[in-house]
Motif scaffolding. Structure first.
Motif, PDB file in Angstrom:
ATOM      1  N   GLY A 115       5.364   5.730 -11.946  1.00  0.00           N
ATOM      2  CA  GLY A 115       6.030   4.443 -12.122  1.00  0.00           C
ATOM      3  C   GLY A 115       7.205   4.537 -13.068  1.00  0.00           C
ATOM      4  O   GLY A 115       8.262   3.938 -12.833  1.00  0.00           O
ATOM      5  N   ARG A 116       7.045   5.298 -14.131  1.00  0.00           N
ATOM      6  CA  ARG A 116       8.119   5.478 -15.113  1.00  0.00           C
ATOM      7  C   ARG A 116       9.331   6.153 -14.468  1.00  0.00           C
ATOM      8  O   ARG A 116      10.480   5.760 -14.693  1.00  0.00           O
ATOM      9  CB  ARG A 116       7.626   6.311 -16.294  1.00  0.00           C
ATOM     10  N   GLN A 117       9.086   7.169 -13.656  1.00  0.00           N
ATOM     11  CA  GLN A 117      10.168   7.876 -12.987  1.00  0.00           C
ATOM     12  C   GLN A 117      10.969   6.936 -12.092  1.00  0.00           C
ATOM     13  O   GLN A 117      12.208   6.959 -12.085  1.00  0.00           O
ATOM     14  CB  GLN A 117       9.608   9.043 -12.159  1.00  0.00           C
ATOM     15  N   LEU A 118      10.274   6.115 -11.333  1.00  0.00           N
ATOM     16  CA  LEU A 118      10.946   5.180 -10.440  1.00  0.00           C
ATOM     17  C   LEU A 118      11.694   4.113 -11.220  1.00  0.00           C
ATOM     18  O   LEU A 118      12.834   3.772 -10.892  1.00  0.00           O
ATOM     19  CB  LEU A 118       9.923   4.516  -9.514  1.00  0.00           C
ATOM     20  N   TYR A 119      11.050   3.584 -12.245  1.00  0.00           N
ATOM     21  CA  TYR A 119      11.669   2.505 -13.008  1.00  0.00           C
ATOM     22  C   TYR A 119      12.935   2.981 -13.710  1.00  0.00           C
ATOM     23  O   TYR A 119      13.962   2.291 -13.708  1.00  0.00           O
ATOM     24  CB  TYR A 119      10.682   1.947 -14.043  1.00  0.00           C
ATOM     25  N   ARG A 120      12.874   4.150 -14.308  1.00  0.00           N
ATOM     26  CA  ARG A 120      14.002   4.630 -15.105  1.00  0.00           C
ATOM     27  C   ARG A 120      15.031   5.436 -14.305  1.00  0.00           C
ATOM     28  O   ARG A 120      16.220   5.425 -14.630  1.00  0.00           O
ATOM     29  CB  ARG A 120      13.488   5.475 -16.271  1.00  0.00           C
ATOM     30  N   GLY A 121      14.580   6.129 -13.270  1.00  0.00           N
ATOM     31  CA  GLY A 121      15.500   7.000 -12.541  1.00  0.00           C
ATOM     32  C   GLY A 121      15.643   6.724 -11.065  1.00  0.00           C
ATOM     33  O   GLY A 121      16.482   7.331 -10.398  1.00  0.00           O
ATOM     34  N   GLY A 122      14.818   5.836 -10.510  1.00  0.00           N
ATOM     35  CA  GLY A 122      14.873   5.565  -9.083  1.00  0.00           C
ATOM     36  C   GLY A 122      14.394   6.752  -8.271  1.00  0.00           C
ATOM     37  O   GLY A 122      13.651   7.604  -8.757  1.00  0.00           O
ATOM     38  N   ASN A 123      14.838   6.820  -7.037  1.00  0.00           N
ATOM     39  CA  ASN A 123      14.496   7.940  -6.156  1.00  0.00           C
ATOM     40  C   ASN A 123      15.761   8.296  -5.376  1.00  0.00           C
ATOM     41  O   ASN A 123      16.124   7.615  -4.411  1.00  0.00           O
ATOM     42  CB  ASN A 123      13.368   7.538  -5.203  1.00  0.00           C
ATOM     43  N   VAL A 158       3.679  -8.312  -9.223  1.00  0.00           N
ATOM     44  CA  VAL A 158       4.883  -7.515  -8.946  1.00  0.00           C
ATOM     45  C   VAL A 158       4.741  -6.802  -7.602  1.00  0.00           C
ATOM     46  O   VAL A 158       5.672  -6.778  -6.785  1.00  0.00           O
ATOM     47  CB  VAL A 158       5.143  -6.500 -10.078  1.00  0.00           C
ATOM     48  N   GLU A 159       3.565  -6.248  -7.366  1.00  0.00           N
ATOM     49  CA  GLU A 159       3.329  -5.566  -6.089  1.00  0.00           C
ATOM     50  C   GLU A 159       3.468  -6.537  -4.919  1.00  0.00           C
ATOM     51  O   GLU A 159       4.112  -6.229  -3.902  1.00  0.00           O
ATOM     52  CB  GLU A 159       1.929  -4.939  -6.085  1.00  0.00           C
ATOM     53  N   LYS A 160       2.898  -7.720  -5.057  1.00  0.00           N
ATOM     54  CA  LYS A 160       2.983  -8.735  -3.998  1.00  0.00           C
ATOM     55  C   LYS A 160       4.428  -9.109  -3.700  1.00  0.00           C
ATOM     56  O   LYS A 160       4.829  -9.245  -2.535  1.00  0.00           O
ATOM     57  CB  LYS A 160       2.193  -9.978  -4.427  1.00  0.00           C
ATOM     58  N   GLN A 161       5.249  -9.259  -4.747  1.00  0.00           N
ATOM     59  CA  GLN A 161       6.642  -9.644  -4.547  1.00  0.00           C
ATOM     60  C   GLN A 161       7.466  -8.518  -3.930  1.00  0.00           C
ATOM     61  O   GLN A 161       8.310  -8.763  -3.066  1.00  0.00           O
ATOM     62  CB  GLN A 161       7.259 -10.098  -5.874  1.00  0.00           C
ATOM     63  N   LEU A 162       7.230  -7.288  -4.353  1.00  0.00           N
ATOM     64  CA  LEU A 162       7.956  -6.163  -3.766  1.00  0.00           C
ATOM     65  C   LEU A 162       7.625  -6.018  -2.282  1.00  0.00           C
ATOM     66  O   LEU A 162       8.503  -5.737  -1.458  1.00  0.00           O
ATOM     67  CB  LEU A 162       7.641  -4.871  -4.518  1.00  0.00           C
ATOM     68  N   LEU A 186      11.083   1.674  -0.549  1.00  0.00           N
ATOM     69  CA  LEU A 186       9.909   2.063  -1.329  1.00  0.00           C
ATOM     70  C   LEU A 186       8.681   2.216  -0.447  1.00  0.00           C
ATOM     71  O   LEU A 186       8.432   1.398   0.446  1.00  0.00           O
ATOM     72  CB  LEU A 186       9.619   1.001  -2.398  1.00  0.00           C
ATOM     73  N   THR A 187       7.893   3.240  -0.705  1.00  0.00           N
ATOM     74  CA  THR A 187       6.607   3.388  -0.027  1.00  0.00           C
ATOM     75  C   THR A 187       5.577   2.487  -0.711  1.00  0.00           C
ATOM     76  O   THR A 187       5.799   2.009  -1.826  1.00  0.00           O
ATOM     77  CB  THR A 187       6.116   4.842  -0.091  1.00  0.00           C
ATOM     78  N   GLY A 188       4.457   2.282  -0.049  1.00  0.00           N
ATOM     79  CA  GLY A 188       3.396   1.490  -0.655  1.00  0.00           C
ATOM     80  C   GLY A 188       2.917   2.089  -1.964  1.00  0.00           C
ATOM     81  O   GLY A 188       2.651   1.371  -2.928  1.00  0.00           O
ATOM     82  N   ALA A 189       2.819   3.419  -2.008  1.00  0.00           N
ATOM     83  CA  ALA A 189       2.367   4.093  -3.231  1.00  0.00           C
ATOM     84  C   ALA A 189       3.378   3.915  -4.356  1.00  0.00           C
ATOM     85  O   ALA A 189       3.007   3.743  -5.521  1.00  0.00           O
ATOM     86  CB  ALA A 189       2.135   5.577  -2.954  1.00  0.00           C
ATOM     87  N   GLU A 190       4.664   3.961  -4.019  1.00  0.00           N
ATOM     88  CA  GLU A 190       5.700   3.773  -5.038  1.00  0.00           C
ATOM     89  C   GLU A 190       5.682   2.351  -5.577  1.00  0.00           C
ATOM     90  O   GLU A 190       5.839   2.126  -6.783  1.00  0.00           O
ATOM     91  CB  GLU A 190       7.074   4.100  -4.447  1.00  0.00           C
ATOM     92  N   ILE A 191       5.497   1.386  -4.699  1.00  0.00           N
ATOM     93  CA  ILE A 191       5.421  -0.017  -5.125  1.00  0.00           C
ATOM     94  C   ILE A 191       4.261  -0.207  -6.092  1.00  0.00           C
ATOM     95  O   ILE A 191       4.390  -0.847  -7.135  1.00  0.00           O
ATOM     96  CB  ILE A 191       5.284  -0.943  -3.903  1.00  0.00           C
ATOM     97  N   LYS A 192       3.117   0.353  -5.746  1.00  0.00           N
ATOM     98  CA  LYS A 192       1.939   0.216  -6.607  1.00  0.00           C
ATOM     99  C   LYS A 192       2.185   0.876  -7.972  1.00  0.00           C
ATOM    100  O   LYS A 192       1.815   0.319  -9.021  1.00  0.00           O
ATOM    101  CB  LYS A 192       0.719   0.834  -5.929  1.00  0.00           C
ATOM    102  N   ALA A 193       2.823   2.028  -7.968  1.00  0.00           N
ATOM    103  CA  ALA A 193       3.072   2.765  -9.224  1.00  0.00           C
ATOM    104  C   ALA A 193       4.031   2.024 -10.134  1.00  0.00           C
ATOM    105  O   ALA A 193       3.787   1.867 -11.343  1.00  0.00           O
ATOM    106  CB  ALA A 193       3.591   4.158  -8.919  1.00  0.00           C
TER     107      ALA A 193
END
Length: 202
Positions: A115-123, A158-162, A186-193
């Protein structure tokens, strides 16, 4: 992608209502009805799929209340709640909730790093922009642009909104184009993270 975000941010911030225009004291009485679902001061929702309203940002809250009142953003649980309220009433409610403290949750340690990787650096591989670019590194949001605080928000909400953005179920408001594009990548796993990460973000 970056040009889209920059353009929408600029356009939205130029047309957004002036932040700080509400009266928190006046909004307190109007906001009392919200406690049944969102808890005292909007900080302790009765269900984790309901949002914490406290500290989200006055501009964001005012915009969302307006969308809900007009029916542009459909939330069945909110039906009739805002009927008869003036725009100033909505502004006052937004100001009241914005002044309340947002309690921080506890993130699942197993999901934090992803989650930190996605939040701070994206994909970069899938074209997902970093959440921190709009919502700030510490998740406090961007009040003038109307980007909400994410830090401390329930992961389930947050997951529901994404997912709603990804499926096109939430498409109203000036920010929707940004969020729908990002969520679609975003994949489902990425959204959850990333949802888990922001719930405990300080």
């Amino acid at each position: 992608m970056r040009k889209l975000i920059a353009g929408v941010v600029l356009g939205f911030s130029l047309t957004a209502s002036a932040f700080g225009a509400g009266d928190p004291e006046a909004g307190k009485a109007s906001a009392a009805v919200c406690a049944g679902c969102h808890g005292q001061n909007g900080a302790a929702p009765v269900m984790p799929v309901y949002p914490k309203l406290s500290g989200l940002g006055e501009t964001y809250l005012h915009n969302q209340l307006g969308l809900i009142q007009s029916g542009a953003r459909k939330i069945p649980e909110m039906t009739g709640i805002l009927t008869g309220k003036s725009d100033q009433d909505l502004q006052d409610m937004a100001a009241y909730f914005d002044q309340q403290a947002m309690p921080i949750g506890k993130a699942d340690a197993a999901l934090v790093e992803r989650g930190r990787q996605l939040y701070r650096g994206g994909n970069l591989a899938s074209g997902v922009a970093a959440c921190a670019g709009c919502h700030s590194p510490n998740g406090s949001g961007n009040e003038p642009a109307g980007f909400p605080r994410l830090s401390g928000q329930h992961a389930e909400y947050v997951e529901k909104q994404l997912l709603a953005y990804r499926e096109g179920e939430r498409s109203s408001g000036g920010q929707s184009a940004i969020m729908m594009d990002i969520a679609s990548r975003l994949t489902g796993a990425e959204i959850k993270a990333v949802a888990n990460y922001v719930s405990g973000l300080h």
